[in-house]
Every structure is written in C-alpha cells, then in structure tokens.
Design a protein around this motif. Structure first.
Motif, PDB file in Angstrom:
ATOM      1  N   THR A  13       5.711   1.161  -1.784  1.00  0.00           N
ATOM      2  CA  THR A  13       5.632   1.036  -0.303  1.00  0.00           C
ATOM      3  C   THR A  13       4.965   2.289   0.036  1.00  0.00           C
ATOM      4  N   ILE A  14       5.140   2.789   1.607  1.00  0.00           N
ATOM      5  CA  ILE A  14       4.720   3.937   2.254  1.00  0.00           C
ATOM      6  C   ILE A  14       5.800   4.692   2.546  1.00  0.00           C
ATOM      7  N   ALA A  15       5.489   6.043   2.864  1.00  0.00           N
ATOM      8  CA  ALA A  15       6.371   6.915   3.375  1.00  0.00           C
ATOM      9  C   ALA A  15       6.617   6.849   5.084  1.00  0.00           C
ATOM     10  N   GLY A  16       7.566   6.390   5.554  1.00  0.00           N
ATOM     11  CA  GLY A  16       7.611   6.244   7.168  1.00  0.00           C
ATOM     12  C   GLY A  16       6.453   5.703   7.709  1.00  0.00           C
ATOM     13  N   GLU A  17       6.033   6.337   8.690  1.00  0.00           N
ATOM     14  CA  GLU A  17       4.953   5.522   9.669  1.00  0.00           C
ATOM     15  C   GLU A  17       3.745   6.266   9.471  1.00  0.00           C
ATOM     16  N   HIS A  18       2.644   5.671   9.661  1.00  0.00           N
ATOM     17  CA  HIS A  18       1.347   6.445   9.728  1.00  0.00           C
ATOM     18  C   HIS A  18       0.270   5.625  10.453  1.00  0.00           C
ATOM     19  N   ARG A  19      -0.578   6.627  11.100  1.00  0.00           N
ATOM     20  CA  ARG A  19      -1.492   5.844  12.226  1.00  0.00           C
ATOM     21  C   ARG A  19      -3.000   6.114  11.904  1.00  0.00           C
ATOM     22  N   SER A  20      -3.776   5.530  12.415  1.00  0.00           N
ATOM     23  CA  SER A  20      -5.225   5.806  12.152  1.00  0.00           C
ATOM     24  C   SER A  20      -6.103   4.932  13.347  1.00  0.00           C
ATOM     25  N   GLU A  21      -7.181   5.574  13.685  1.00  0.00           N
ATOM     26  CA  GLU A  21      -8.017   4.943  14.678  1.00  0.00           C
ATOM     27  C   GLU A  21      -9.440   4.645  14.315  1.00  0.00           C
ATOM     28  N   LEU A  22      -9.930   3.488  14.501  1.00  0.00           N
ATOM     29  CA  LEU A  22     -11.527   3.563  14.332  1.00  0.00           C
ATOM     30  C   LEU A  22     -12.286   2.875  15.497  1.00  0.00           C
ATOM     31  N   GLU A  23     -13.465   3.340  15.711  1.00  0.00           N
ATOM     32  CA  GLU A  23     -14.193   2.801  16.978  1.00  0.00           C
ATOM     33  C   GLU A  23     -15.321   1.860  16.295  1.00  0.00           C
ATOM     34  N   ILE A  24     -15.378   0.700  16.663  1.00  0.00           N
ATOM     35  CA  ILE A  24     -16.399  -0.219  16.417  1.00  0.00           C
ATOM     36  C   ILE A  24     -16.983  -0.902  17.497  1.00  0.00           C
ATOM     37  N   LYS A  25     -18.270  -0.615  17.819  1.00  0.00           N
ATOM     38  CA  LYS A  25     -18.925  -1.239  18.932  1.00  0.00           C
ATOM     39  C   LYS A  25     -18.456  -0.948  20.250  1.00  0.00           C
ATOM     40  N   ARG A  26     -17.921   0.176  20.222  1.00  0.00           N
ATOM     41  CA  ARG A  26     -17.157   0.541  21.703  1.00  0.00           C
ATOM     42  C   ARG A  26     -15.743   0.133  21.521  1.00  0.00           C
ATOM     43  N   SER A  27     -15.244  -1.018  20.754  1.00  0.00           N
ATOM     44  CA  SER A  27     -13.851  -1.281  20.624  1.00  0.00           C
ATOM     45  C   SER A  27     -13.005  -0.416  19.815  1.00  0.00           C
ATOM     46  N   ARG A  28     -11.897  -0.109  20.294  1.00  0.00           N
ATOM     47  CA  ARG A  28     -10.877   0.690  19.616  1.00  0.00           C
ATOM     48  C   ARG A  28      -9.916  -0.015  18.923  1.00  0.00           C
ATOM     49  N   PHE A  29      -9.774   0.502  17.518  1.00  0.00           N
ATOM     50  CA  PHE A  29      -8.888  -0.296  16.613  1.00  0.00           C
ATOM     51  C   PHE A  29      -7.709   0.832  16.222  1.00  0.00           C
ATOM     52  N   ILE A  30      -6.588   0.500  16.775  1.00  0.00           N
ATOM     53  CA  ILE A  30      -5.474   1.473  16.555  1.00  0.00           C
ATOM     54  C   ILE A  30      -4.609   0.820  15.398  1.00  0.00           C
ATOM     55  N   THR A  31      -4.679   1.207  14.302  1.00  0.00           N
ATOM     56  CA  THR A  31      -3.509   0.626  13.131  1.00  0.00           C
ATOM     57  C   THR A  31      -2.436   1.540  13.044  1.00  0.00           C
ATOM     58  N   VAL A  32      -1.144   1.047  13.174  1.00  0.00           N
ATOM     59  CA  VAL A  32       0.029   1.691  12.873  1.00  0.00           C
ATOM     60  C   VAL A  32       0.756   0.883  11.696  1.00  0.00           C
ATOM     61  N   LEU A  33       0.886   1.779  10.540  1.00  0.00           N
ATOM     62  CA  LEU A  33       1.801   1.290   9.322  1.00  0.00           C
ATOM     63  C   LEU A  33       2.983   1.812   9.398  1.00  0.00           C
ATOM     64  N   ARG A  34       4.244   0.921   9.293  1.00  0.00           N
ATOM     65  CA  ARG A  34       5.496   1.525   9.047  1.00  0.00           C
ATOM     66  C   ARG A  34       6.202   0.606   7.892  1.00  0.00           C
ATOM     67  N   ARG A  35       7.019   1.777   7.226  1.00  0.00           N
ATOM     68  CA  ARG A  35       7.654   1.081   6.165  1.00  0.00           C
ATOM     69  C   ARG A  35       9.116   0.202   6.755  1.00  0.00           C
ATOM     70  N   THR A  36       8.957  -1.057   6.296  1.00  0.00           N
ATOM     71  CA  THR A  36       9.966  -2.020   6.815  1.00  0.00           C
ATOM     72  C   THR A  36      10.507  -2.751   5.780  1.00  0.00           C
ATOM     73  N   GLU A  37      11.611  -3.311   5.873  1.00  0.00           N
ATOM     74  CA  GLU A  37      12.531  -4.062   4.754  1.00  0.00           C
ATOM     75  C   GLU A  37      12.845  -5.285   5.258  1.00  0.00           C
ATOM     76  N   THR A  38      12.803  -5.727   6.627  1.00  0.00           N
ATOM     77  CA  THR A  38      13.215  -6.916   7.039  1.00  0.00           C
ATOM     78  C   THR A  38      12.184  -7.480   8.073  1.00  0.00           C
ATOM     79  N   GLU A  39      12.050  -8.599   8.125  1.00  0.00           N
ATOM     80  CA  GLU A  39      11.341  -9.256   9.265  1.00  0.00           C
ATOM     81  C   GLU A  39      11.705  -8.568  10.730  1.00  0.00           C
ATOM     82  N   GLU A  40      13.169  -8.507  10.902  1.00  0.00           N
ATOM     83  CA  GLU A  40      13.436  -8.056  12.157  1.00  0.00           C
ATOM     84  C   GLU A  40      12.928  -6.592  12.315  1.00  0.00           C
TER      85      GLU A  40
END
Length: 225
Positions: A13-40
C-alpha cells in the motif's frame, strides 16, 4: 496480486496521503492518493476533495481495497464513460511494486480536473487520467504489509530482556514486552506460514530450554516498512 503473494499473506500500500499535479493542454489534473481500508474511507476522500476543490468540473476516482484486492471501483464523474475512472483504476492495479509484484491495494485515487478550454477527446482523456495517477503513484512511498501470527511468550522479569535480545537477533519481530507483578510477556509477530512457525518454535525451545510455551494471540496485518 499473484497466487503466491496471496498465499504468503502480503501486499503493498502507500504511506498516508500523496498529491501531484499535471497540466495537459491547459487543463489541470490534480491527483490525490490516500491509504484507505474501507469503502467508507474511500468515499470520504472523494467528499473531502469535492469540498476542497468545489469549483472544479470533475472529481474522478478509483480505489482498490483488501489484501487480495477484492474491492475495485471507479467513477468517471461526468467525463465520457470509460475515459477517466477505468484508466485510473488500471494505473493502480497494473502498477509494479516490490520485486515487480502487481499487488498495490488499500489505496484511493481522486483526480480533480479543471478544464482548460481545449477538448482532449476520448483518447486524450484516457491518457491524461492514466498518466495523472501513474505519475502520482510513481512518487508516493510504498509500504509492504504482511499477515503475521501473533504470540505471547511468558518470561521472568530477569530473563525477559535477554530473551527479547535473542529473539531480535534471530530475526523475530518483537512488538513489545508487558510487565506485571508475576512476570513479563513478550509479544512477537511471525509470518503466517507453516515453515516460519516451525522454525520459531524450534528456536524458542533452544533459547529457553523448552521452558516457554508460546500462546497464540491471533493474526494481524502489520506494516513492514
């Protein structure tokens, strides 16, 4: 996850939370990853990011849960069907971790998109969402998890410290030692395999001259690093 990894009781799995951002043809794509163990927990992250990025057009998501990756879900959140959530999910499920394994789980990815005015087309969206999650995962810290068998080992006050040192030197994971008026109990964690348990019993018998009989305390998933 391969059958071998599932049988051995391990995944990544991953440790905690992680964020990154890409810009593609002027659109911003901000991705947030978080360690989760349930659907809730996974859905809670989506809700949090909807509030944080309330002015964004899309909050697409994918999550993989469980030691055997039993639960896999994705959501396009208004993007054309199959162009966001599924590529994000595949970026998680096909990601190689330790030793080339594809065993990443207990992770949620949410990609927030701010539209930049240029249409990307279906193929462009698939590539953009896949790349956004892949880039985020590539810079996140992985954590290996293993299903461990827990045991308690009784020892006298004077012998507990030496026994703990001997066990650690033998490669046994010692979780801690609990002291009481009558003595001490060491808590250890072992890989949940027949070979590991047999080796442990043999070593413990040699260390204590057969005086200590370990008591099973159940199983638990433990972070190795």
């Amino acid at each position: 996850m391969s059958d071998i990894d599932a049988a051995a009781g391990r995944y990544t799995t991953i440790a905690g939370e992680h964020r990154s951002e890409l810009e593609i043809k002027r659109s911003r794509f901000i991705t947030v990853l978080r360690r989760t163990e349930t659907e809730e927990q996974a859905r809670a992250l989506v809700a949090e990011l909807r509030r944080e990025f309330h002015d964004a057009r899309h909050h697409c998501s994918a999550f993989v849960l469980g030691p055997g990756r039993e639960v896999q879900r994705s959501n396009d959140d208004g993007e054309p069907s199959g162009t966001a959530g599924l590529p994000m999910l595949e970026a998680l499920t096909k990601r190689e971790t330790f030793g080339g394994a594809t065993d990443l789980s207990d992770i949620t990815a949410v990609t927030v998109r701010y539209f930049g005015g240029i249409l990307l087309g279906a193929g462009g969206l698939v590539r953009a969402y896949s790349e956004s999650v892949s880039s985020a995962v590539a810079t996140a810290r992985f954590v290996r998890r293993r299903r461990m068998q827990l045991y308690g080992i009784a020892a006298g006050h004077s012998a507990a410290g030496r026994l703990e040192n001997d066990l650690r030197a033998a490669g046994v994971s010692v979780l801690g030692t609990d002291y009481s008026a009558s003595g001490a109990q060491l808590r250890v964690a072992l890989p949940d395999t027949a070979d590991a348990l047999a080796t442990f019993h043999s070593r413990l018998a040699a260390m204590t001259a057969g005086a200590s009989d370990p008591v099973p305390l159940g199983t638990k998933w433990i972070d190795l690093d």
